[in-house]
Design an enzyme around this catalytic site. Sequence first.
Site, short mmCIF file in Angstrom:
data_model
loop_
_atom_site.label_atom_id
_atom_site.label_comp_id
_atom_site.label_asym_id
_atom_site.label_seq_id
_atom_site.Cartn_x
_atom_site.Cartn_y
_atom_site.Cartn_z
N ARG A 1 0.86 -1.19 0.00
CA ARG A 1 0.00 0.00 0.00
C ARG A 1 0.90 1.24 0.00
O ARG A 1 1.94 1.26 0.68
CB ARG A 1 -0.88 0.04 1.25
CG ARG A 1 -2.05 -0.94 1.25
CD ARG A 1 -3.16 -0.50 0.32
NE ARG A 1 -4.31 -1.40 0.30
CZ ARG A 1 -4.52 -2.38 -0.59
NH1 ARG A 1 -3.64 -2.60 -1.54
NH2 ARG A 1 -5.61 -3.12 -0.53
N GLU A 53 -4.26 7.35 -3.95
CA GLU A 53 -4.67 6.91 -5.29
C GLU A 53 -6.04 7.47 -5.65
O GLU A 53 -6.90 7.59 -4.77
CB GLU A 53 -4.72 5.38 -5.32
CG GLU A 53 -3.35 4.78 -5.15
CD GLU A 53 -3.38 3.25 -5.06
OE1 GLU A 53 -4.46 2.65 -5.25
OE2 GLU A 53 -2.33 2.68 -4.80
N HIS A 57 -1.69 0.65 -9.90
CA HIS A 57 -2.29 -0.38 -9.01
C HIS A 57 -2.91 -1.53 -9.83
O HIS A 57 -4.11 -1.78 -9.77
CB HIS A 57 -3.36 0.27 -8.11
CG HIS A 57 -3.66 -0.55 -6.89
ND1 HIS A 57 -3.99 0.00 -5.68
CD2 HIS A 57 -3.69 -1.89 -6.68
CE1 HIS A 57 -4.22 -0.95 -4.78
NE2 HIS A 57 -4.04 -2.12 -5.39
P1 NAP Z 1 -0.84 -11.55 4.65
O1 NAP Z 1 -0.83 -12.95 4.19
O2 NAP Z 1 -1.69 -11.16 5.80
O3 NAP Z 1 0.68 -11.13 4.96
C1 NAP Z 1 1.03 -9.94 5.57
C2 NAP Z 1 2.50 -10.02 5.97
O4 NAP Z 1 2.87 -8.77 6.52
C3 NAP Z 1 2.77 -11.07 7.04
O5 NAP Z 1 3.98 -11.70 6.76
C4 NAP Z 1 2.86 -10.26 8.33
O6 NAP Z 1 3.71 -10.95 9.25
C5 NAP Z 1 3.48 -8.97 7.81
N1 NAP Z 1 3.20 -7.80 8.62
C6 NAP Z 1 1.99 -7.32 9.00
N2 NAP Z 1 2.15 -6.22 9.78
C7 NAP Z 1 3.47 -6.02 9.88
C8 NAP Z 1 4.26 -5.06 10.57
N3 NAP Z 1 3.72 -4.09 11.29
N4 NAP Z 1 5.61 -5.16 10.47
C9 NAP Z 1 6.18 -6.14 9.74
N5 NAP Z 1 5.48 -7.08 9.07
C10 NAP Z 1 4.15 -7.02 9.16
O7 NAP Z 1 -1.26 -10.56 3.48
P2 NAP Z 1 -1.10 -10.77 1.90
O8 NAP Z 1 -2.24 -11.56 1.38
O9 NAP Z 1 0.28 -11.25 1.62
O10 NAP Z 1 -1.29 -9.25 1.40
C11 NAP Z 1 -0.47 -8.24 1.89
C12 NAP Z 1 -0.97 -6.87 1.45
O11 NAP Z 1 -0.63 -6.65 0.09
C13 NAP Z 1 -2.47 -6.63 1.49
O12 NAP Z 1 -2.92 -6.32 2.78
C14 NAP Z 1 -2.66 -5.49 0.53
O13 NAP Z 1 -2.56 -4.27 1.21
C15 NAP Z 1 -1.47 -5.63 -0.43
N6 NAP Z 1 -1.91 -6.03 -1.80
C16 NAP Z 1 -1.67 -5.20 -2.84
C17 NAP Z 1 -2.06 -5.58 -4.12
C18 NAP Z 1 -1.83 -4.71 -5.29
O14 NAP Z 1 -2.64 -4.75 -6.21
N7 NAP Z 1 -0.76 -3.95 -5.34
C19 NAP Z 1 -2.72 -6.80 -4.32
C20 NAP Z 1 -2.93 -7.61 -3.23
C21 NAP Z 1 -2.52 -7.22 -1.96
P3 NAP Z 1 3.59 -10.68 10.85
O15 NAP Z 1 2.13 -10.77 11.17
O16 NAP Z 1 4.42 -11.77 11.48
O17 NAP Z 1 4.16 -9.34 11.11
C1 8YV Z 2 -7.03 -4.74 -5.95
C2 8YV Z 2 -5.55 -5.05 -3.88
O1 8YV Z 2 -6.49 -3.87 -6.89
O2 8YV Z 2 -6.39 -7.12 -3.12
C3 8YV Z 2 -5.90 -6.02 -2.82
O3 8YV Z 2 -5.67 -5.71 -1.64
O4 8YV Z 2 -4.98 -4.04 -3.62
C4 8YV Z 2 -5.85 -5.35 -5.30
O5 8YV Z 2 -5.90 -6.70 -5.58
C5 8YV Z 2 -8.02 -3.96 -5.19
O6 8YV Z 2 -8.41 -4.58 -4.04
C6 8YV Z 2 -9.24 -3.70 -6.07
O7 8YV Z 2 -10.15 -2.98 -5.38
#
Ligand code: NAP
Ligand code: 8YV
Length: 319
Positions: free
Chosen positions: A231, A260, A278
Amino acid sequence: MSKPVILLLGKIHPRVVERLQDGFHLLRTPPGQPVVLSEDEASSVRGIAVAGVVPGALIDSLPNLEIIANFGVGYDGVDVAAASRRNVIVTNTPDVLDDEVADTTIALLLNTLRRFHSAETYLREGRWEKEGPFALSPLSLRGRHVGLYGLGRIGGEIASRLRPFKVKIGYHTRSQKSGVDYDYYPTLEALAEAVDTLICIVPKTAETHKAINADILKRLGPEGVLINVGRGWSVDEDDLMAALKAGTIAAAGLDVFYEEPKVPAGFFDLPNVSLLPHVASASVVTRNAMADLVVDNLIGWFESGTVKTPVPETPVAKK
Ligand code: NAP
Ligand code: 8YV
Protein backbone atom coordinates in the site's frame (compact mmCIF):
# COMPACT_ATOMS: atom_id res chain seq x y z
CA MET A 1 -39.42 -15.36 0.87
CA SER A 2 -38.03 -11.94 -0.07
CA LYS A 3 -34.53 -11.76 -1.49
CA PRO A 4 -31.77 -10.41 0.80
CA VAL A 5 -30.83 -6.82 -0.04
CA ILE A 6 -27.17 -6.20 -0.91
CA LEU A 7 -25.74 -2.70 -1.15
CA LEU A 8 -23.09 -2.39 -3.87
CA LEU A 9 -20.44 0.22 -3.05
CA GLY A 10 -17.72 1.63 -5.26
CA LYS A 11 -16.80 0.45 -8.75
CA ILE A 12 -17.77 -3.15 -8.24
CA HIS A 13 -16.62 -5.88 -10.65
CA PRO A 14 -19.36 -6.74 -13.22
CA ARG A 15 -19.16 -10.45 -12.38
CA VAL A 16 -20.25 -9.67 -8.82
CA VAL A 17 -23.41 -8.00 -10.16
CA GLU A 18 -23.98 -10.74 -12.75
CA ARG A 19 -23.83 -13.54 -10.20
CA LEU A 20 -25.80 -11.76 -7.47
CA GLN A 21 -28.66 -10.29 -9.46
CA ASP A 22 -30.93 -13.36 -9.54
CA GLY A 23 -30.78 -14.37 -5.88
CA PHE A 24 -30.52 -10.91 -4.27
CA HIS A 25 -32.08 -7.49 -4.50
CA LEU A 26 -29.25 -5.11 -5.40
CA LEU A 27 -29.09 -1.49 -4.26
CA ARG A 28 -26.62 0.69 -6.13
CA THR A 29 -25.42 4.17 -5.23
CA PRO A 30 -23.63 6.52 -7.64
CA PRO A 31 -19.84 5.86 -7.47
CA GLY A 32 -17.72 8.56 -5.83
CA GLN A 33 -20.67 10.15 -4.03
CA PRO A 34 -21.84 9.88 -0.43
CA VAL A 35 -24.26 7.01 0.17
CA VAL A 36 -27.76 8.39 0.61
CA LEU A 37 -30.45 5.84 1.53
CA SER A 38 -34.04 6.29 2.67
CA GLU A 39 -34.88 4.90 6.11
CA ASP A 40 -36.63 1.92 4.51
CA GLU A 41 -33.69 1.21 2.24
CA ALA A 42 -31.22 1.47 5.12
CA SER A 43 -33.16 -0.99 7.24
CA SER A 44 -33.51 -3.42 4.33
CA VAL A 45 -29.75 -3.79 3.72
CA ARG A 46 -28.37 -7.13 4.97
CA GLY A 47 -25.11 -7.26 3.05
CA ILE A 48 -22.53 -5.02 1.38
CA ALA A 49 -20.26 -5.85 -1.56
CA VAL A 50 -17.49 -3.28 -1.77
CA ALA A 51 -14.32 -2.34 -3.59
CA GLY A 52 -13.23 0.65 -1.56
CA VAL A 53 -14.43 2.26 1.61
CA VAL A 54 -17.06 1.31 4.21
CA PRO A 55 -16.97 3.92 7.00
CA GLY A 56 -18.13 3.11 10.51
CA ALA A 57 -20.93 5.69 10.23
CA LEU A 58 -22.40 3.78 7.27
CA ILE A 59 -22.18 0.47 9.14
CA ASP A 60 -23.94 2.06 12.12
CA SER A 61 -26.69 3.46 9.87
CA LEU A 62 -27.66 -0.02 8.61
CA PRO A 63 -29.49 -1.72 11.51
CA ASN A 64 -29.87 -5.10 9.81
CA LEU A 65 -26.42 -5.39 8.23
CA GLU A 66 -24.93 -8.89 8.62
CA ILE A 67 -21.96 -9.09 6.26
CA ILE A 68 -19.48 -6.92 4.33
CA ALA A 69 -17.77 -8.75 1.44
CA ASN A 70 -14.66 -6.85 0.42
CA PHE A 71 -13.27 -7.14 -3.12
CA GLY A 72 -9.52 -7.32 -2.40
CA VAL A 73 -7.30 -9.09 0.11
CA GLY A 74 -6.44 -5.73 1.72
CA TYR A 75 -9.54 -4.66 3.65
CA ASP A 76 -8.14 -1.43 5.07
CA GLY A 77 -11.05 0.53 3.54
CA VAL A 78 -13.54 -1.25 5.79
CA ASP A 79 -13.95 -0.04 9.38
CA VAL A 80 -13.49 -3.53 10.84
CA ALA A 81 -13.66 -2.30 14.43
CA ALA A 82 -17.11 -0.78 13.79
CA ALA A 83 -18.21 -3.97 12.01
CA SER A 84 -17.02 -6.15 14.92
CA ARG A 85 -18.85 -3.97 17.45
CA ARG A 86 -22.03 -4.62 15.51
CA ASN A 87 -21.24 -8.34 15.06
CA VAL A 88 -21.04 -7.81 11.31
CA ILE A 89 -18.94 -10.37 9.37
CA VAL A 90 -16.19 -9.01 7.10
CA THR A 91 -14.70 -11.14 4.32
CA ASN A 92 -11.83 -10.49 1.87
CA THR A 93 -10.29 -12.23 -1.15
CA PRO A 94 -7.02 -13.90 -0.06
CA ASP A 95 -5.03 -16.60 -1.93
CA VAL A 96 -6.71 -16.32 -5.35
CA LEU A 97 -4.54 -13.31 -6.28
CA ASP A 98 -1.21 -14.37 -4.77
CA ASP A 99 0.34 -15.67 -7.99
CA GLU A 100 -0.75 -12.69 -10.11
CA VAL A 101 0.51 -10.14 -7.61
CA ALA A 102 3.80 -12.02 -7.16
CA ASP A 103 4.27 -12.25 -10.96
CA THR A 104 3.66 -8.50 -11.26
CA THR A 105 6.14 -7.79 -8.49
CA ILE A 106 8.91 -9.64 -10.35
CA ALA A 107 8.00 -7.81 -13.57
CA LEU A 108 8.06 -4.45 -11.78
CA LEU A 109 11.39 -5.29 -10.15
CA LEU A 110 13.00 -6.20 -13.48
CA ASN A 111 11.44 -3.20 -15.21
CA THR A 112 12.79 -0.88 -12.52
CA LEU A 113 16.29 -2.33 -12.71
CA ARG A 114 16.59 -2.79 -16.46
CA ARG A 115 14.37 0.10 -17.66
CA PHE A 116 12.48 -1.99 -20.24
CA HIS A 117 9.71 0.64 -20.30
CA SER A 118 12.17 3.30 -21.55
CA ALA A 119 13.81 0.83 -23.94
CA GLU A 120 10.46 0.05 -25.57
CA THR A 121 9.60 3.75 -25.87
CA TYR A 122 13.02 4.28 -27.50
CA LEU A 123 12.24 1.60 -30.09
CA ARG A 124 8.69 2.84 -30.74
CA GLU A 125 10.01 6.36 -31.31
CA GLY A 126 12.27 5.01 -34.08
CA ARG A 127 15.39 5.98 -32.17
CA TRP A 128 17.08 2.53 -32.36
CA GLU A 129 17.41 2.80 -36.13
CA LYS A 130 18.46 6.47 -36.01
CA GLU A 131 20.63 6.59 -32.90
CA GLY A 132 21.83 3.02 -32.36
CA PRO A 133 21.47 0.67 -29.38
CA PHE A 134 19.64 1.72 -26.23
CA ALA A 135 21.92 2.68 -23.32
CA LEU A 136 23.10 -0.09 -21.01
CA SER A 137 21.11 -0.24 -17.78
CA PRO A 138 23.23 0.88 -14.82
CA LEU A 139 21.31 -1.51 -12.55
CA SER A 140 20.82 -5.27 -12.71
CA LEU A 141 19.33 -8.05 -10.61
CA ARG A 142 22.69 -9.83 -10.71
CA GLY A 143 24.22 -10.19 -7.27
CA ARG A 144 21.41 -8.40 -5.44
CA HIS A 145 20.36 -9.00 -1.87
CA VAL A 146 16.58 -8.74 -1.71
CA GLY A 147 14.63 -8.00 1.46
CA LEU A 148 10.91 -8.59 1.84
CA TYR A 149 9.01 -6.34 4.21
CA GLY A 150 6.14 -8.82 4.75
CA LEU A 151 6.29 -12.57 4.12
CA GLY A 152 2.63 -13.58 4.15
CA ARG A 153 0.64 -15.23 1.37
CA ILE A 154 1.90 -12.86 -1.34
CA GLY A 155 5.35 -12.18 0.15
CA GLY A 156 5.93 -15.96 0.27
CA GLU A 157 5.09 -16.30 -3.42
CA ILE A 158 7.39 -13.39 -4.30
CA ALA A 159 10.24 -15.04 -2.36
CA SER A 160 9.68 -18.39 -4.15
CA ARG A 161 9.83 -16.62 -7.50
CA LEU A 162 13.04 -14.84 -6.51
CA ARG A 163 14.86 -18.11 -5.71
CA PRO A 164 15.58 -19.13 -9.34
CA PHE A 165 17.00 -15.63 -9.94
CA LYS A 166 19.85 -16.67 -7.61
CA VAL A 167 19.60 -13.62 -5.35
CA LYS A 168 20.13 -13.63 -1.59
CA ILE A 169 16.80 -13.29 0.26
CA GLY A 170 15.94 -11.88 3.69
CA TYR A 171 12.73 -10.64 5.32
CA HIS A 172 11.24 -8.68 8.17
CA THR A 173 7.91 -9.48 9.78
CA ARG A 174 6.81 -9.06 13.40
CA SER A 175 7.08 -12.82 14.01
CA GLN A 176 9.72 -15.10 12.48
CA LYS A 177 8.19 -17.57 10.02
CA SER A 178 8.71 -21.31 10.40
CA GLY A 179 9.47 -23.52 7.41
CA VAL A 180 11.45 -20.93 5.45
CA ASP A 181 15.22 -20.59 5.23
CA TYR A 182 15.40 -16.89 4.29
CA ASP A 183 17.36 -14.73 6.73
CA TYR A 184 15.10 -13.14 9.34
CA TYR A 185 15.63 -9.56 10.52
CA PRO A 186 13.74 -8.54 13.67
CA THR A 187 13.45 -4.89 12.58
CA LEU A 188 12.84 -3.10 9.29
CA GLU A 189 15.94 -1.00 10.03
CA ALA A 190 18.13 -4.12 10.26
CA LEU A 191 16.65 -5.52 7.03
CA ALA A 192 17.21 -2.25 5.14
CA GLU A 193 20.78 -2.08 6.44
CA ALA A 194 21.52 -5.62 5.19
CA VAL A 195 19.87 -5.62 1.75
CA ASP A 196 20.08 -3.42 -1.34
CA THR A 197 16.59 -4.19 -2.69
CA LEU A 198 13.48 -3.79 -0.54
CA ILE A 199 10.06 -5.15 -1.53
CA CYS A 200 7.12 -3.85 0.50
CA ILE A 201 4.17 -6.26 0.80
CA VAL A 202 2.67 -5.51 4.22
CA PRO A 203 -0.95 -4.48 4.93
CA LYS A 204 -2.07 -0.92 5.68
CA THR A 205 -2.12 -0.69 9.48
CA ALA A 206 -1.20 1.94 12.06
CA GLU A 207 2.22 0.23 12.44
CA THR A 208 3.09 0.31 8.75
CA HIS A 209 2.26 4.00 8.20
CA LYS A 210 5.18 5.69 6.36
CA ALA A 211 7.43 2.96 7.77
CA ILE A 212 9.66 3.36 4.70
CA ASN A 213 11.07 6.82 5.34
CA ALA A 214 14.31 8.75 4.82
CA ASP A 215 16.12 6.65 7.44
CA ILE A 216 15.16 3.31 5.83
CA LEU A 217 16.05 4.60 2.34
CA LYS A 218 19.44 5.81 3.56
CA ARG A 219 20.10 2.34 4.99
CA LEU A 220 19.31 0.77 1.58
CA GLY A 221 22.17 2.82 0.14
CA PRO A 222 23.11 4.34 -3.22
CA GLU A 223 22.62 1.04 -5.11
CA GLY A 224 19.30 0.63 -3.32
CA VAL A 225 16.00 -0.18 -5.02
CA LEU A 226 12.54 0.04 -3.47
CA ILE A 227 9.57 -1.89 -4.88
CA ASN A 228 6.14 -1.20 -3.36
CA VAL A 229 3.24 -3.53 -4.15
CA GLY A 230 1.62 -3.36 -0.70
CA ARG A 231 0.00 0.00 0.00
CA GLY A 232 1.20 3.56 -0.73
CA TRP A 233 0.46 4.26 2.93
CA SER A 234 3.67 2.45 3.95
CA VAL A 235 6.01 4.83 2.09
CA ASP A 236 6.77 8.47 2.86
CA GLU A 237 6.52 9.71 -0.74
CA ASP A 238 8.27 13.03 -0.03
CA ASP A 239 11.22 11.18 1.49
CA LEU A 240 11.26 8.74 -1.43
CA MET A 241 11.24 11.49 -4.04
CA ALA A 242 14.06 13.30 -2.25
CA ALA A 243 16.08 10.06 -2.01
CA LEU A 244 15.60 9.32 -5.73
CA LYS A 245 16.64 12.84 -6.70
CA ALA A 246 19.67 12.95 -4.42
CA GLY A 247 20.91 9.45 -5.32
CA THR A 248 20.41 8.25 -1.74
CA ILE A 249 18.87 5.21 -3.45
CA ALA A 250 19.16 4.25 -7.12
CA ALA A 251 15.59 3.50 -8.23
CA ALA A 252 12.02 2.63 -7.25
CA GLY A 253 9.13 0.67 -8.73
CA LEU A 254 5.67 1.59 -7.44
CA ASP A 255 2.30 -0.06 -8.07
CA VAL A 256 0.60 1.72 -5.16
CA PHE A 257 0.43 5.34 -3.97
CA TYR A 258 -0.50 7.26 -0.85
CA GLU A 259 -3.56 8.99 -2.30
CA GLU A 260 -4.67 6.91 -5.29
CA PRO A 261 -5.40 7.63 -8.06
CA LYS A 262 -3.36 10.78 -7.49
CA VAL A 263 0.34 10.25 -8.20
CA PRO A 264 2.72 13.02 -7.10
CA ALA A 265 3.74 14.82 -10.31
CA GLY A 266 7.39 14.88 -9.20
CA PHE A 267 7.65 11.13 -9.92
CA PHE A 268 6.85 11.70 -13.62
CA ASP A 269 10.07 13.68 -14.11
CA LEU A 270 12.32 11.04 -12.55
CA PRO A 271 14.01 8.59 -14.95
CA ASN A 272 14.74 6.14 -12.14
CA VAL A 273 11.16 5.18 -11.27
CA SER A 274 8.80 2.68 -12.84
CA LEU A 275 5.15 3.51 -12.14
CA LEU A 276 2.07 1.28 -12.43
CA PRO A 277 -1.57 2.27 -11.72
CA HIS A 278 -2.29 -0.38 -9.01
CA VAL A 279 -2.53 -3.27 -11.47
CA ALA A 280 -0.78 -6.08 -9.58
CA SER A 281 -3.90 -8.29 -9.53
CA ALA A 282 -5.51 -6.72 -12.60
CA SER A 283 -5.88 -9.58 -15.07
CA VAL A 284 -9.29 -10.82 -16.18
CA VAL A 285 -8.71 -14.29 -14.75
CA THR A 286 -7.57 -13.09 -11.31
CA ARG A 287 -10.17 -10.35 -10.93
CA ASN A 288 -12.85 -12.93 -11.91
CA ALA A 289 -11.56 -15.24 -9.16
CA MET A 290 -11.70 -12.35 -6.67
CA ALA A 291 -15.25 -11.50 -7.79
CA ASP A 292 -16.29 -15.14 -7.37
CA LEU A 293 -14.95 -15.18 -3.83
CA VAL A 294 -16.92 -12.02 -2.96
CA VAL A 295 -20.08 -13.69 -4.27
CA ASP A 296 -19.34 -17.11 -2.70
CA ASN A 297 -18.99 -15.43 0.69
CA LEU A 298 -22.33 -13.65 0.31
CA ILE A 299 -24.17 -16.71 -1.00
CA GLY A 300 -22.58 -18.91 1.70
CA TRP A 301 -23.68 -16.52 4.41
CA PHE A 302 -27.27 -16.16 3.28
CA GLU A 303 -27.73 -19.83 2.30
CA SER A 304 -25.93 -21.63 5.13
CA GLY A 305 -24.56 -19.05 7.59
CA THR A 306 -20.95 -19.78 6.63
CA VAL A 307 -18.28 -17.77 4.82
CA LYS A 308 -15.15 -18.99 3.04
CA THR A 309 -12.72 -16.20 3.88
CA PRO A 310 -13.52 -14.15 7.00
CA VAL A 311 -10.85 -11.61 7.98
CA PRO A 312 -9.08 -12.49 11.27
CA GLU A 313 -10.76 -9.70 13.29
CA THR A 314 -14.27 -10.70 12.31
CA PRO A 315 -16.73 -12.48 14.61
CA VAL A 316 -17.42 -15.76 12.78
CA ALA A 317 -20.79 -16.60 14.20
CA LYS A 318 -23.24 -19.03 12.68
CA LYS A 319 -26.58 -17.48 11.84
P1 NAP B 1 -0.84 -11.55 4.65
O1 NAP B 1 -0.83 -12.95 4.19
O2 NAP B 1 -1.69 -11.16 5.80
O3 NAP B 1 0.68 -11.13 4.96
C1 NAP B 1 1.03 -9.94 5.57
C2 NAP B 1 2.50 -10.02 5.97
O4 NAP B 1 2.87 -8.77 6.52
C3 NAP B 1 2.77 -11.07 7.04
O5 NAP B 1 3.98 -11.70 6.76
C4 NAP B 1 2.86 -10.26 8.33
O6 NAP B 1 3.71 -10.95 9.25
C5 NAP B 1 3.48 -8.97 7.81
N1 NAP B 1 3.20 -7.80 8.62
C6 NAP B 1 1.99 -7.32 9.00
N2 NAP B 1 2.15 -6.22 9.78
C7 NAP B 1 3.47 -6.02 9.88
C8 NAP B 1 4.26 -5.06 10.57
N3 NAP B 1 3.72 -4.09 11.29
N4 NAP B 1 5.61 -5.16 10.47
C9 NAP B 1 6.18 -6.14 9.74
N5 NAP B 1 5.48 -7.08 9.07
C10 NAP B 1 4.15 -7.02 9.16
O7 NAP B 1 -1.26 -10.56 3.48
P2 NAP B 1 -1.10 -10.77 1.90
O8 NAP B 1 -2.24 -11.56 1.38
O9 NAP B 1 0.28 -11.25 1.62
O10 NAP B 1 -1.29 -9.25 1.40
C11 NAP B 1 -0.47 -8.24 1.89
C12 NAP B 1 -0.97 -6.87 1.45
O11 NAP B 1 -0.63 -6.65 0.09
C13 NAP B 1 -2.47 -6.63 1.49
O12 NAP B 1 -2.92 -6.32 2.78
C14 NAP B 1 -2.66 -5.49 0.53
O13 NAP B 1 -2.56 -4.27 1.21
C15 NAP B 1 -1.47 -5.63 -0.43
N6 NAP B 1 -1.91 -6.03 -1.80
C16 NAP B 1 -1.67 -5.20 -2.84
C17 NAP B 1 -2.06 -5.58 -4.12
C18 NAP B 1 -1.83 -4.71 -5.29
O14 NAP B 1 -2.64 -4.75 -6.21
N7 NAP B 1 -0.76 -3.95 -5.34
C19 NAP B 1 -2.72 -6.80 -4.32
C20 NAP B 1 -2.93 -7.61 -3.23
C21 NAP B 1 -2.52 -7.22 -1.96
P3 NAP B 1 3.59 -10.68 10.85
O15 NAP B 1 2.13 -10.77 11.17
O16 NAP B 1 4.42 -11.77 11.48
O17 NAP B 1 4.16 -9.34 11.11
C1 8YV C 1 -7.03 -4.74 -5.95
C2 8YV C 1 -5.55 -5.05 -3.88
O1 8YV C 1 -6.49 -3.87 -6.89
O2 8YV C 1 -6.39 -7.12 -3.12
C3 8YV C 1 -5.90 -6.02 -2.82
O3 8YV C 1 -5.67 -5.71 -1.64
O4 8YV C 1 -4.98 -4.04 -3.62
C4 8YV C 1 -5.85 -5.35 -5.30
O5 8YV C 1 -5.90 -6.70 -5.58
C5 8YV C 1 -8.02 -3.96 -5.19
O6 8YV C 1 -8.41 -4.58 -4.04
C6 8YV C 1 -9.24 -3.70 -6.07
O7 8YV C 1 -10.15 -2.98 -5.38
